[in-house]
Design a protein around this motif. Sequence first.
Motif: not given
Lengths: 162, 566
Positions: B336-340, B352-365
């Motif tokens: 996920l770090d790579y994808v972001i 930007e909405n999709q990007y934020l979803k990725l960041l939020t998902a990442r923050s849970r890992l």
Amino acid sequence: MKRVLTLVSLLIAFTSFSSWAAGDAGCGLGSVIISKNSKGLQLLAMTTNSFFLTQPLGITSGTSGCSSSGLVMKDKEIQYYVEVNQNEIIRQMSMGQGDKVETLASLYGCQTDSSKKIFIEVSRTEFGKIQPHSHVKPNEFIENLNQVINENSTRLADCHMS
Amino acid sequence: MKILRVWLIAICLSSISLSEVSDLDSKITEFAHSPEWLGHFFYDGDRAGYTSLVESKHYFFSSTGKYSPEDELKETVRRLSVPEEIPQEEYCHYVARYELVLAVFPQFRKSGHQCKAFEEWSQKLALDSVRMSFATGYIKNPASSFGHLFLKLVSRNQNSDLLNYGINFSAQTGDDTDALYALKGLFGQYPGGFVFLPYHQLIKDYSDLEGRDIWELDLDFDDIAKRRLLLFIYEFDSNYVDYTFMNNNCAGILERLIDYLQRRPVKTSLQMKPWTMPLESFLNISSAIKDKKYFYRPSLKTQLLQMDDRLTEKQKLQISDEAKLGNYNGLDARSLDYVILDKKINEPKLDENQYLKLLTARSRLPVDTETSGKAGTLPEIKVDDRSRTSSIGIVGNKEGSGLDLNLLNERLIYRHSLSEINIFNLQVRTDKDKQPILAEVEIFNFLAGEPVSFLRSPISYGGGLFYRSKQELVLEASAGYMLNLKDWLYFSRLHFIGDKFRTELFPKVDVFYFNHIANLKLNIQSREFGIEAFRFIEVNYSIRLSSVYDTQNKEIRYLAGASYFY
């Protein structure tokens, strides 16, 4: 045809030098005008006053510009830093590591490695509160972060925030 | 002469004896031509004639100050020597030169000759050391290959590196477009000045946005040089020089400044090449430093390549599968770090909405602790482990030998990417009748290569304009895909050639192997098969062998050469 080719090649060659100008991130020049309420003016308001009251500015994309020897005022450091780096801060915040988020931790008074680590961990786990939607402006970001810090003040006791 | 008489009378009236005036006069003449005085005003030239590069009229006290260091110094001394104290605001405005002069002529110092605002500013900065920062070229922009230079002020009071300050010299170019920008930059139509910025702002501009690695080298300034730098920047403020791409650029001006600060004679324009390259200025400046201390900051683009190296094949497959579906729910932290980061760098119109979803998902890992702190590890090959950009050499083939002159060459081998730019290279050889001919002129040639990755297929491209003795003007252009396999680069492309005999489009494959001292290139096309080997012997010497088999005429052509880089 030859002249056209020669002219094209010269223009291409000369254009290649454009990179050496390294953008127009510049300020302190006498002939630049900025509009009222521009990003640059807001950033200027956060630096110490230049000794030349008519110090003009050059602003590029809202990311650069200040008086040529102005230091960022202490109480504006966080705001200035977030204005410039918010995009990368939130990426590193979500990862839970990185130099930009570490620097933010130090601006919040976390000077030891362990206190920075706790700050970054808190910001990662509370990411959704700090960046709840995709258009969070810097001021809102800071307010949200301050709120999170207040809620976790016990864990962040070693960060000496004023 | 009249001015000298008036000046001498003025000095006399301030009750200095004639012999003292004579000593003072000779000391002024001597100091006016010193590296310190000349360096402070960016005077170019010699005693036959000087011109300061500074264009701001108010920078000079004397109306002839721009052309006469002696007149400028005399006027400065006069202002210091009058009985009335200089108002604080004016003293601060010109604090650097006043301090320079008072160090040599202490008899003119008065109690009011100090700038409190400067001293406070200087104390707040608490300058500990000064580093030269070099921003490398970035991938797929050959024109940036020569880099950019700026300074970093490291404070004693600052624990966070990014909160230090930087000094950048750049041009104010407004909204001018490329062609106008190029022309105005060539002819000094832009004002160039110094910018004093928080270092994180410079990092954002050059490293994050432009994808350039940053190398920092400690300049080993002593206390005099450090104070002089702060005085200079404080005084120079909103003044400017005419920025030119060729010499009065970030490199040329900074090189002059550093020579001045370190009390070395500043090179004049005649002593410099017709152009000043940031990369070569870095080499010039670093060669004067005995114990080199480097610091390295990889760009976001380089960090992405580092992340790529750490992904397993399984992770890459999973990422590309999920990318096709448009969701990344099953990815682990590293993936996920790579994808972001990939999306941030490579998708200019990011959702930007999709990007934020990725960041939020990442923050849970959890944090990927294996990658912590590895990004800034100093590479084995330093940025100044390399040759200069111009060379002169000899070449020969079965018909004869000749001269190989290369004005500007730069090749940026960036992990698995390749950017190359060559400007005005020429070969003069003898033909079979032993007559000298202009065999080839490479007027302009570039290559912007970025290999295909498991996630993206960027197009690599190149082109150039040449003069060749048989075909005369030749235009070449290529576009295709580059592949990296085990340190070899394969560039498959469609290649266009246009000259007075033909206009042709055909497939071509180049295969490259590079390291910092040698490279090998094969090129394969229907008309010919070629191989070229190049190796550095020392940093500034190289040898080259190339051989081409012409499939149509069934003949082999070869070329051998040796060059010296300067």
